[in-house]
Design a protein around this motif. Sequence first.
Motif, mmCIF file in Angstrom:
data_model
loop_
_atom_site.group_PDB
_atom_site.id
_atom_site.type_symbol
_atom_site.label_atom_id
_atom_site.label_comp_id
_atom_site.label_asym_id
_atom_site.label_seq_id
_atom_site.Cartn_x
_atom_site.Cartn_y
_atom_site.Cartn_z
ATOM 1 N N ASP A 151 0.835 -1.207 0.000
ATOM 2 C CA ASP A 151 0.000 0.000 0.000
ATOM 3 C C ASP A 151 0.867 1.253 0.000
ATOM 4 N N LEU A 152 1.925 1.242 0.780
ATOM 5 C CA LEU A 152 2.814 2.401 0.821
ATOM 6 C C LEU A 152 3.459 2.636 -0.544
ATOM 7 N N ALA A 153 3.862 1.568 -1.216
ATOM 8 C CA ALA A 153 4.449 1.720 -2.559
ATOM 9 C C ALA A 153 3.453 2.373 -3.511
ATOM 10 N N LEU A 154 2.186 1.992 -3.420
ATOM 11 C CA LEU A 154 1.160 2.624 -4.258
ATOM 12 C C LEU A 154 1.022 4.100 -3.929
ATOM 13 N N ARG A 155 1.058 4.421 -2.647
ATOM 14 C CA ARG A 155 0.925 5.815 -2.242
ATOM 15 C C ARG A 155 2.137 6.638 -2.676
ATOM 16 N N GLN A 156 3.262 5.955 -2.899
ATOM 17 C CA GLN A 156 4.459 6.631 -3.399
ATOM 18 C C GLN A 156 4.474 6.690 -4.927
ATOM 19 N N GLY A 157 3.388 6.195 -5.538
ATOM 20 C CA GLY A 157 3.302 6.208 -7.004
ATOM 21 C C GLY A 157 4.146 5.145 -7.666
ATOM 22 N N GLN A 158 4.287 3.990 -6.991
ATOM 23 C CA GLN A 158 5.123 2.903 -7.518
ATOM 24 C C GLN A 158 4.303 1.614 -7.629
ATOM 25 N N PRO A 159 3.363 1.538 -8.577
ATOM 26 C CA PRO A 159 2.529 0.336 -8.691
ATOM 27 C C PRO A 159 3.325 -0.916 -9.024
ATOM 28 N N ALA A 160 4.393 -0.792 -9.816
ATOM 29 C CA ALA A 160 5.199 -1.967 -10.149
ATOM 30 C C ALA A 160 5.884 -2.513 -8.898
ATOM 31 N N ARG A 161 6.364 -1.611 -8.051
ATOM 32 C CA ARG A 161 6.996 -2.033 -6.802
ATOM 33 C C ARG A 161 5.968 -2.691 -5.883
ATOM 34 N N SER A 162 4.759 -2.167 -5.874
ATOM 35 C CA SER A 162 3.697 -2.755 -5.060
ATOM 36 C C SER A 162 3.408 -4.182 -5.500
ATOM 37 N N ALA A 163 3.307 -4.381 -6.824
ATOM 38 C CA ALA A 163 3.043 -5.723 -7.351
ATOM 39 C C ALA A 163 4.195 -6.668 -7.020
ATOM 40 N N GLN A 164 5.426 -6.151 -7.052
ATOM 41 C CA GLN A 164 6.592 -6.967 -6.725
ATOM 42 C C GLN A 164 6.545 -7.418 -5.263
ATOM 43 N N ILE A 165 6.150 -6.523 -4.369
ATOM 44 C CA ILE A 165 6.056 -6.861 -2.944
ATOM 45 C C ILE A 165 5.031 -7.965 -2.736
ATOM 46 N N LEU A 166 3.898 -7.871 -3.397
ATOM 47 C CA LEU A 166 2.869 -8.898 -3.256
ATOM 48 C C LEU A 166 3.335 -10.234 -3.815
ATOM 49 N N GLU A 167 4.123 -10.190 -4.888
ATOM 50 C CA GLU A 167 4.660 -11.429 -5.442
ATOM 51 C C GLU A 167 5.660 -12.060 -4.472
ATOM 52 N N GLU A 168 6.484 -11.222 -3.845
ATOM 53 C CA GLU A 168 7.409 -11.727 -2.836
ATOM 54 C C GLU A 168 6.646 -12.341 -1.661
ATOM 55 N N ALA A 169 5.512 -11.719 -1.321
ATOM 56 C CA ALA A 169 4.693 -12.253 -0.230
ATOM 57 C C ALA A 169 4.197 -13.650 -0.568
ATOM 58 N N ARG A 170 3.822 -13.862 -1.815
ATOM 59 C CA ARG A 170 3.354 -15.192 -2.224
ATOM 60 C C ARG A 170 4.477 -16.212 -2.145
ATOM 61 N N CYS A 171 5.681 -15.780 -2.448
ATOM 62 C CA CYS A 171 6.816 -16.697 -2.345
ATOM 63 C C CYS A 171 7.055 -17.104 -0.885
ATOM 64 N N TRP A 172 6.875 -16.159 0.028
ATOM 65 C CA TRP A 172 7.073 -16.449 1.443
ATOM 66 C C TRP A 172 5.913 -17.238 2.035
ATOM 67 N N LEU A 173 4.706 -16.792 1.695
ATOM 68 C CA LEU A 173 3.514 -17.309 2.377
ATOM 69 C C LEU A 173 2.794 -18.402 1.607
ATOM 70 N N GLY A 174 3.056 -18.477 0.293
ATOM 71 C CA GLY A 174 2.307 -19.413 -0.532
ATOM 72 C C GLY A 174 0.945 -18.839 -0.899
ATOM 73 N N GLU A 175 0.238 -19.558 -1.753
ATOM 74 C CA GLU A 175 -1.099 -19.132 -2.138
ATOM 75 C C GLU A 175 -2.045 -19.306 -0.955
ATOM 76 N N GLY A 176 -2.964 -18.376 -0.812
ATOM 77 C CA GLY A 176 -3.933 -18.485 0.277
ATOM 78 C C GLY A 176 -4.945 -17.372 0.203
ATOM 79 N N SER A 177 -6.137 -17.658 0.722
ATOM 80 C CA SER A 177 -7.224 -16.689 0.614
ATOM 81 C C SER A 177 -6.967 -15.432 1.429
ATOM 82 N N GLU A 178 -6.235 -15.545 2.547
ATOM 83 C CA GLU A 178 -5.998 -14.360 3.385
ATOM 84 C C GLU A 178 -5.202 -13.313 2.625
ATOM 85 N N LEU A 179 -4.137 -13.733 1.958
ATOM 86 C CA LEU A 179 -3.333 -12.800 1.179
ATOM 87 C C LEU A 179 -4.139 -12.279 -0.011
#
Length: 326
Positions: free
Chosen positions: A270-298
């Motif tokens: 969310d902070l990356a989006l507020r900084q005008g960095q949508p690509a960075r935001s998407a990258q963070i979420l992808e990293e989260a999936r690598c750490w956490l795996g697929e799941g409904s909470e994420l």
Amino acid sequence: LWHGIEREPRHLAMRLALATLELGCDRKTEAIACLRQGLQTLPDQPDLLHLLAETLLSCGDERAAEEVIVRLRRPGCPPGLAHYLDGRLQMNRRQWTRAIRTLEEVVQSPDRAAALASRASLALAQCHEQMGDSDRQRAALKEAVTLDASASPARLALAAALRDAGQIDEALEQYRQIVQLPQAPDESWLLLGRLLMQRQLALPANKRRWTEVEAVLQRAAQLPALEVPLAILRADVLVERGRLGEAQALLEEAATAHPEEVDLWTARADLALRQGQPARSAQILEEARCWLGEGSELSEAEVALWAGHQPHQARRALRKLEKELD
């Protein structure tokens, strides 16, 4: 506590403390077992029966709860307690009008304890909320607090109701009183801090004062259980004060310490989006999936995140969530 109970099986305070601790850890089955064991050594003890009935109702076991309520109708039990639990049972069955009548009778009874009347008023507020009557809901909550000033659940509910009604200063006063209670819930510090932040944001920039917010954050930092949500709140405060770099560093440090926390990943995105960095935001979420795996909470968090910034991304995330739920 178990060792103490083994030495003194008839020690009521330790038995109640253990059951309450189990409930606080969301271990209702263990709490029920603890209470039933206590009733073997202290048959028909009202406090044990009361907590057992409330716990059974929270589990949806209405038949077992009714059996306990019958035992509380015997002579010598606290006046009004069984009737209050009748009202709670009616609430479980979504019989709101009947429950309101029953609980009002408890509150108006001349021989009931003030603490029980406060509980009944809190339950009444929940009934009025279900009926869509916010005025009566707030009135019942105010009555609950008047009857028992130390009842933190009633004060928390009143503060939330006042906040939702736009009565921010009144809500803040309730939160300030809650955190002064001897056993104030940890979450009350976060709620106070967040509402104080929102109160400042409603003011012109040149009139904002952050002293009380900072004092609340410092006090909350003494509570280990709040480490993650407090980091997110601190970051939000820093963002609103224009200190985005500090907020980013804070969230990254917290995420490194707690990579299993979904909320930290989404806060960073969310902070990356507020900084005008949508690509960075998407990258963070992808990293989260690598750490956490697929799941409904994420995925749910991702839908909520994109919905506030990029609707087309929210639709993609929603389709992904639908597949996961299928």
